[in-house]
Design an enzyme around this catalytic site. Structure first.
Site, PDB file in Angstrom:
ATOM      1  N   GLU A 108      19.040 -16.769  -5.697  1.00 54.55           N
ATOM      2  CA  GLU A 108      18.558 -15.484  -6.194  1.00 54.55           C
ATOM      3  C   GLU A 108      18.037 -15.614  -7.627  1.00 54.55           C
ATOM      4  O   GLU A 108      17.006 -15.034  -7.973  1.00 54.55           O
ATOM      5  CB  GLU A 108      19.685 -14.435  -6.088  1.00 54.55           C
ATOM      6  CG  GLU A 108      19.369 -13.063  -6.623  1.00 54.55           C
ATOM      7  CD  GLU A 108      18.168 -12.377  -5.972  1.00 54.55           C
ATOM      8  OE1 GLU A 108      17.629 -12.877  -4.967  1.00 54.55           O
ATOM      9  OE2 GLU A 108      17.735 -11.333  -6.500  1.00 54.55           O
ATOM     10  N   ASN A 132      -1.991   2.641   5.273  1.00 48.88           N
ATOM     11  CA  ASN A 132      -1.039   1.567   4.965  1.00 48.88           C
ATOM     12  C   ASN A 132      -0.684   0.889   6.280  1.00 48.88           C
ATOM     13  O   ASN A 132      -0.223   1.558   7.207  1.00 48.88           O
ATOM     14  CB  ASN A 132       0.225   2.152   4.311  1.00 48.88           C
ATOM     15  CG  ASN A 132       1.359   1.138   4.234  1.00 48.88           C
ATOM     16  OD1 ASN A 132       1.114  -0.051   4.071  1.00 48.88           O
ATOM     17  ND2 ASN A 132       2.582   1.601   4.359  1.00 48.88           N
ATOM     18  N   GLY A 133      -0.894  -0.428   6.335  1.00 47.78           N
ATOM     19  CA  GLY A 133      -0.570  -1.151   7.570  1.00 47.78           C
ATOM     20  C   GLY A 133      -1.692  -2.106   7.909  1.00 47.78           C
ATOM     21  O   GLY A 133      -2.501  -2.468   7.052  1.00 47.78           O
ATOM     22  N   LYS A 154       6.468  -4.050  -3.315  1.00 47.41           N
ATOM     23  CA  LYS A 154       7.897  -3.888  -3.119  1.00 47.41           C
ATOM     24  C   LYS A 154       8.299  -3.848  -1.656  1.00 47.41           C
ATOM     25  O   LYS A 154       9.257  -4.465  -1.236  1.00 47.41           O
ATOM     26  CB  LYS A 154       8.384  -2.623  -3.824  1.00 47.41           C
ATOM     27  CG  LYS A 154       9.877  -2.429  -3.661  1.00 47.41           C
ATOM     28  CD  LYS A 154      10.526  -1.978  -4.909  1.00 47.41           C
ATOM     29  CE  LYS A 154      12.025  -2.087  -4.827  1.00 47.41           C
ATOM     30  NZ  LYS A 154      12.511  -3.435  -5.124  1.00 47.41           N
ATOM     31  N   LYS A 189      14.218 -14.715  -8.682  1.00 46.40           N
ATOM     32  CA  LYS A 189      13.885 -13.749  -9.744  1.00 46.40           C
ATOM     33  C   LYS A 189      12.941 -14.393 -10.757  1.00 46.40           C
ATOM     34  O   LYS A 189      11.971 -13.781 -11.178  1.00 46.40           O
ATOM     35  CB  LYS A 189      15.145 -13.257 -10.478  1.00 46.40           C
ATOM     36  CG  LYS A 189      16.025 -12.286  -9.733  1.00 46.40           C
ATOM     37  CD  LYS A 189      15.481 -10.885  -9.612  1.00 46.40           C
ATOM     38  CE  LYS A 189      14.699 -10.704  -8.345  1.00 46.40           C
ATOM     39  NZ  LYS A 189      15.388 -10.399  -7.139  1.00 46.40           N
ATOM     40  N   CYS A 224       0.833  -1.198   0.000  1.00 47.40           N
ATOM     41  CA  CYS A 224       0.000   0.000   0.000  1.00 47.40           C
ATOM     42  C   CYS A 224       0.866   1.245   0.000  1.00 47.40           C
ATOM     43  O   CYS A 224       1.866   1.323   0.701  1.00 47.40           O
ATOM     44  CB  CYS A 224      -0.945   0.085   1.192  1.00 47.40           C
ATOM     45  SG  CYS A 224      -2.194  -1.179   1.225  1.00 47.40           S
ATOM     46  N   ARG A 277       4.163  -0.263  -4.714  1.00 40.84           N
ATOM     47  CA  ARG A 277       3.831  -0.703  -3.357  1.00 40.84           C
ATOM     48  C   ARG A 277       2.540  -1.531  -3.306  1.00 40.84           C
ATOM     49  O   ARG A 277       2.188  -2.060  -2.256  1.00 40.84           O
ATOM     50  CB  ARG A 277       3.691   0.511  -2.435  1.00 40.84           C
ATOM     51  CG  ARG A 277       4.959   1.316  -2.326  1.00 40.84           C
ATOM     52  CD  ARG A 277       4.757   2.478  -1.389  1.00 40.84           C
ATOM     53  NE  ARG A 277       4.551   2.037  -0.038  1.00 40.84           N
ATOM     54  CZ  ARG A 277       5.495   1.811   0.845  1.00 40.84           C
ATOM     55  NH1 ARG A 277       6.752   1.993   0.502  1.00 40.84           N
ATOM     56  NH2 ARG A 277       5.212   1.416   2.066  1.00 40.84           N
ATOM     57  N   GLU A 331       9.369 -14.787  -9.358  1.00 39.90           N
ATOM     58  CA  GLU A 331       8.667 -13.510  -9.204  1.00 39.90           C
ATOM     59  C   GLU A 331       8.165 -12.936 -10.521  1.00 39.90           C
ATOM     60  O   GLU A 331       7.079 -12.372 -10.588  1.00 39.90           O
ATOM     61  CB  GLU A 331       9.631 -12.452  -8.643  1.00 39.90           C
ATOM     62  CG  GLU A 331       9.967 -12.575  -7.208  1.00 39.90           C
ATOM     63  CD  GLU A 331      10.919 -11.452  -6.821  1.00 39.90           C
ATOM     64  OE1 GLU A 331      10.505 -10.589  -6.057  1.00 39.90           O
ATOM     65  OE2 GLU A 331      12.075 -11.449  -7.292  1.00 39.90           O
ATOM     66  N   HIS A 378      20.906 -35.882  -3.298  1.00 36.75           N
ATOM     67  CA  HIS A 378      20.218 -36.281  -2.059  1.00 36.75           C
ATOM     68  C   HIS A 378      18.707 -36.057  -2.164  1.00 36.75           C
ATOM     69  O   HIS A 378      18.031 -35.952  -1.155  1.00 36.75           O
ATOM     70  CB  HIS A 378      20.813 -35.518  -0.874  1.00 36.75           C
ATOM     71  CG  HIS A 378      22.275 -35.802  -0.684  1.00 36.75           C
ATOM     72  ND1 HIS A 378      22.735 -36.997  -0.207  1.00 36.75           N
ATOM     73  CD2 HIS A 378      23.365 -35.063  -0.982  1.00 36.75           C
ATOM     74  CE1 HIS A 378      24.057 -36.988  -0.189  1.00 36.75           C
ATOM     75  NE2 HIS A 378      24.464 -35.815  -0.662  1.00 36.75           N
ATOM     76  N   TRP A 380      -2.364  -2.817  -1.700  1.00 35.38           N
ATOM     77  CA  TRP A 380      -1.966  -4.237  -1.724  1.00 35.38           C
ATOM     78  C   TRP A 380      -2.853  -4.876  -0.667  1.00 35.38           C
ATOM     79  O   TRP A 380      -2.681  -4.622   0.528  1.00 35.38           O
ATOM     80  CB  TRP A 380      -0.486  -4.365  -1.369  1.00 35.38           C
ATOM     81  CG  TRP A 380       0.045  -5.754  -1.514  1.00 35.38           C
ATOM     82  CD1 TRP A 380       0.511  -6.335  -2.655  1.00 35.38           C
ATOM     83  CD2 TRP A 380       0.195  -6.739  -0.483  1.00 35.38           C
ATOM     84  NE1 TRP A 380       0.922  -7.616  -2.399  1.00 35.38           N
ATOM     85  CE2 TRP A 380       0.746  -7.896  -1.075  1.00 35.38           C
ATOM     86  CE3 TRP A 380      -0.091  -6.765   0.890  1.00 35.38           C
ATOM     87  CZ2 TRP A 380       1.024  -9.054  -0.348  1.00 35.38           C
ATOM     88  CZ3 TRP A 380       0.181  -7.921   1.608  1.00 35.38           C
ATOM     89  CH2 TRP A 380       0.739  -9.053   0.980  1.00 35.38           C
TER      90      TRP A 380
HETATM   91  C1  F6R Z   1      12.748  -9.780  -4.380  1.00 34.09           C
HETATM   92  C2  F6R Z   1      12.475  -8.664  -3.494  1.00 34.09           C
HETATM   93  C3  F6R Z   1      12.142  -8.979  -2.086  1.00 34.09           C
HETATM   94  C4  F6R Z   1      12.893  -8.039  -1.148  1.00 34.09           C
HETATM   95  C5  F6R Z   1      12.440  -8.288   0.300  1.00 34.09           C
HETATM   96  C6  F6R Z   1      13.228  -7.443   1.289  1.00 34.09           C
HETATM   97  O1  F6R Z   1      13.031  -9.349  -5.677  1.00 34.09           O
HETATM   98  O2  F6R Z   1      12.519  -7.529  -3.880  1.00 34.09           O
HETATM   99  O3  F6R Z   1      12.391 -10.316  -1.801  1.00 34.09           O
HETATM  100  O4  F6R Z   1      14.261  -8.271  -1.294  1.00 34.09           O
HETATM  101  O5  F6R Z   1      11.089  -8.004   0.412  1.00 34.09           O
HETATM  102  O6  F6R Z   1      13.058  -6.096   1.049  1.00 34.09           O
HETATM  103  P1  F6R Z   1      14.023  -5.035   1.714  1.00 34.09           P
HETATM  104  O7  F6R Z   1      15.381  -5.268   1.153  1.00 34.09           O
HETATM  105  O8  F6R Z   1      13.459  -3.706   1.312  1.00 34.09           O
HETATM  106  O9  F6R Z   1      13.993  -5.269   3.184  1.00 34.09           O
END
Ligand code: F6R
Length: 614
Positions: free
Chosen positions: A488, A98-99, A609, A492, A2, A27, A495, A511, A74
């Site tokens: 990672e 937001n929250g 995000k 990616k 949000c 967001r 996502e 294993h 969100w």
């Molecule tokens: C993946 C991604 C998330 C953030 C995670 C932590 O692409 O963006 O997994 O890495 O939500 O976010 P921060 O770094 O802002 O604490």
């Protein structure tokens, strides 16, 4: 998670709010809405969908309001829908939030028993209903608002306006991020800085329990729970205003079709920006972070907590610090760290890693570690964020605003900060000889060039992505410091392309996971030249023997001829720094796979995000 915005001043409020919401859309993008002063009433437009959908339902021309609130959602409580879209309003009071209001069920039951009727399934709606309830009992609006807010439990950043306080908007913070921007006779508030970068660089980061009362010519900051007693009167305080070094252009696409692609290509620059201050003498970073030689020599353990991509950076940091400084490192997912019986012994350093500085789980872990007596350092990208304000010290990454929901440039900036920290700790502990430290820093100085070379594999990666259109699942394998890169790469891909993927340490395949392999399973193997090359090559043979299609990311393509089906070449570097170059093709592979599947890679489904709720 949000985004909220608010404005009061001389401009067209709706235009400013909609522009601000566009910059906060990362967001959340389930629904969007605005509220604005409309004569003696409050106008509200809201809809399920994105900011474009909101724009489409706004009157044309837009009403000439000078104050208003906005929200991009969100969904947490209540499905994405028109009726659950913010702002929520009743009795001439409008609220964006937001929250999470944790006690909303209890408040809602009480209000329903008192005769209130609810129009949504959200937790947020209890706020205007509660205020309106107190007004019905005879309280003036502002007193009713303060009283209501003090009853809320949970985390919230709120924007509030009311016909009962014309010419004012209110911003309230408790646990969720909120910044107030200062212009000439105008004020902005938002969940994150980029919303209003085109208008101002001057921001005040609100503290928990504070309320900003904003009118066209004045910004008053007060504590809600003042000396006069809860909700009884103002305890004014002076806002701390900081000037932000980011520009509006940094938060624009600048000719790229996607923020994610722009951010992938920015990495040579952002990695160098992160290291610039320390590269000539990494040892300088230790006193700058308040870490004394005494602390370093007595250091028993490093605890690192983070989430998602930042967690993968933490794992790279573990290999680097253990390898170069010989200090044991515990890495934990922040949401797990906060709820376990923490064994933080004396002489431990706690490090949180967070791009946003607002991730609820990471903040909670940092607070828990501080409570247990650890010295807390945060590696963070946002100046003034909650993590940076609460930690004992900060090591800033200088990645600039990261808008793409999938983190890319923040990751390489984080590992840049961690590698420098590992070098500094290693030298100070006498575990890393000067020659080796110099070799590593010389390679770090060349890193922008090496990253450019890795980025040059873009067209090849795009061709490979085009051959993955029928892949339902993929495996990513790596060893040692490149195991986190396999994790990672898989994250990616999940996502952005919505293709299932797993990251695995290559040696662990036999294993269990090897059972998954058949000819429909593409396997990406990160295989740099070095002590683990031969072992990883054996792992390639094992998966090839089961029919898998192998895509190798390597600085030694010649040795993989006839072994891997596809090779993606990256430049060679010091083994500890190989994650920098190896992650680049994996970011690009996910990007192209996502675009080729027609996904909105900047706003992948179900994600937001900044995860500011638990
Ligand atoms: C993946 C991604 C998330 C953030 C995670 C932590 O692409 O963006 O997994 O890495 O939500 O976010 P921060 O770094 O802002 O604490």
């Amino acid at each position: 998670m949000c985004g909220i915005v608010g404005y009061i001043g001389g401009r067209s409020a709706l235009q400013v709010l909609v522009d601000g919401l566009r910059r906060l859309e990362y967001r959340g993008y389930d629904s969007a809405g605005v509220a604005y002063a409309n004569g003696g009433a409050i106008g509200i437009h809201k809809t399920r969908g994105r900011i474009d959908d909101l724009q489409n339902i706004l009157p044309n021309p837009m009403p000439e309001a000078k104050a208003g609130l906005g929200h991009t959602r969100w969904a947490t409580h209540g499905a994405p829908s028109d009726r659950n879209a913010h702002p929520h309003s009743t009795g001439g009071i409008a609220v964006v939030h937001n929250g999470i209001i944790e006690n909303y069920q209890q408040l809602k039951s009480r209000l329903i028993a008192e005769g209130h009727e609810f129009a949504s399934d959200t937790d947020t709606e209890v706020i205007p209903q509660l205020i309106s309830g107190y007004m019905r009992q005879g309280m003036p609006f502002e007193a009713a608002m303060r009283r209501a807010i003090l009853e809320l439990k949970g985390s919230y950043a709120l924007g509030i306006m009311s016909v009962w306080s014309p010419g004012k908007v209110f911003a309230v913070r408790n646990g969720s991020p909120l910044v107030v921007g200062f212009g000439q006779g105008e004020y902005f508030f938002a969940s994150d800085i980029p919303a209003f970068l085109p208008y101002t660089k001057k921001f005040s980061f609100m503290e928990d329990g504070q309320i900003f009362i904003l009118s066209a010519g004045e910004a008053m900051l007060e504590y809600l729970d003042s000396d006069a007693g809860p909700g009884k009167g103002p305890a004014q305080t002076v806002p701390k205003i900081v000037e932000i070094g980011w520009t509006a252009e940094m938060a624009e696409k600048e000719g790229y079709d996607y923020f994610m692609l722009k951010e992938i290509y920015e990495q040579p620059k952002t990695v160098m920006e992160t290291m610039r201050e320390w590269l000539d003498n990494p040892l300088d970073m230790l006193p700058a972070m308040g870490i004394t030689t005494r602390m370093i020599l007595g250091l028993r353990r490093l605890h690192i907590a983070a989430c998602g991509t930042s967690y993968h950076a933490a794992l790279v940091g573990k290999y680097a610090v253990e390898g170069l400084a010989h200090i044991p490192v515990e890495v934990e997912i922040a949401s797990e760290f906060r709820y376990k019986n923490l064994l933080i012994e004396k002489n431990s350093l706690f490090v949180s890693i967070t791009q946003s500085g607002e991730t609820a789980d990471t903040l909670a872990a940092q607070r828990e570690a501080a409570k247990k007596g650890a010295y807390t350092l945060t590696i963070c990208n946002v100046v003034g964020s909650t993590a940076s304000r609460e930690a004992d010290s900060v090591l800033y990454t200088r990645a600039g605003p990261e808008i793409g929901v999938a983190s890319t440039k923040a990751f390489t900036a984080q590992i840049a900060a961690l590698c420098l920290l590992a070098v500094a700790l290693g030298v100070r502990r006498g575990r890393l000889i000067a020659d080796e430290a110099e070799t590593i820093t010389a390679q770090l100085k060349k890193m922008p060039l090496l990253l450019e070379k890795a980025l040059a594999s873009g067209p090849r990666v795009k061709d490979i992505a085009a051959t993955l259109d029928d892949a339902r699942s993929m495996l990513y394998l790596g060893r040692g410091i490149n195991y986190p890169i396999a994790l990672e790469g898989a994250l990616k891909l999940k996502e952005i392309s919505y293709v299932h993927a797993e990251g695995y340490p290559a040696g662990e395949m036999k294993h269990g996971p090897i059972a998954l392999i058949d000819k429909r399973m593409p396997v990406v193997v990160v295989i740099p030249m070095g002590s683990l090359f031969e072992k990883t090559l054996s792992n390639i043979e094992e998966v090839k023997a089961r029919g898998a299609r192998v895509i190798a990311v390597t600085d030694e393509p010649a040795s993989l001829h006839g072994k891997a089906d596809e090779t993606i070449s990256v430049p060679s570097t010091h083994p500890v720094l190989s994650p920098f170059v190896n992650v680049i093709p994996l970011q690009m592979l996910a990007f192209h796979a996502g675009v080729l599947r027609g996904n909105d890679v900047d706003k992948p489904r179900n994600l937001a995000k900044s995860v500011t709720v638990e």
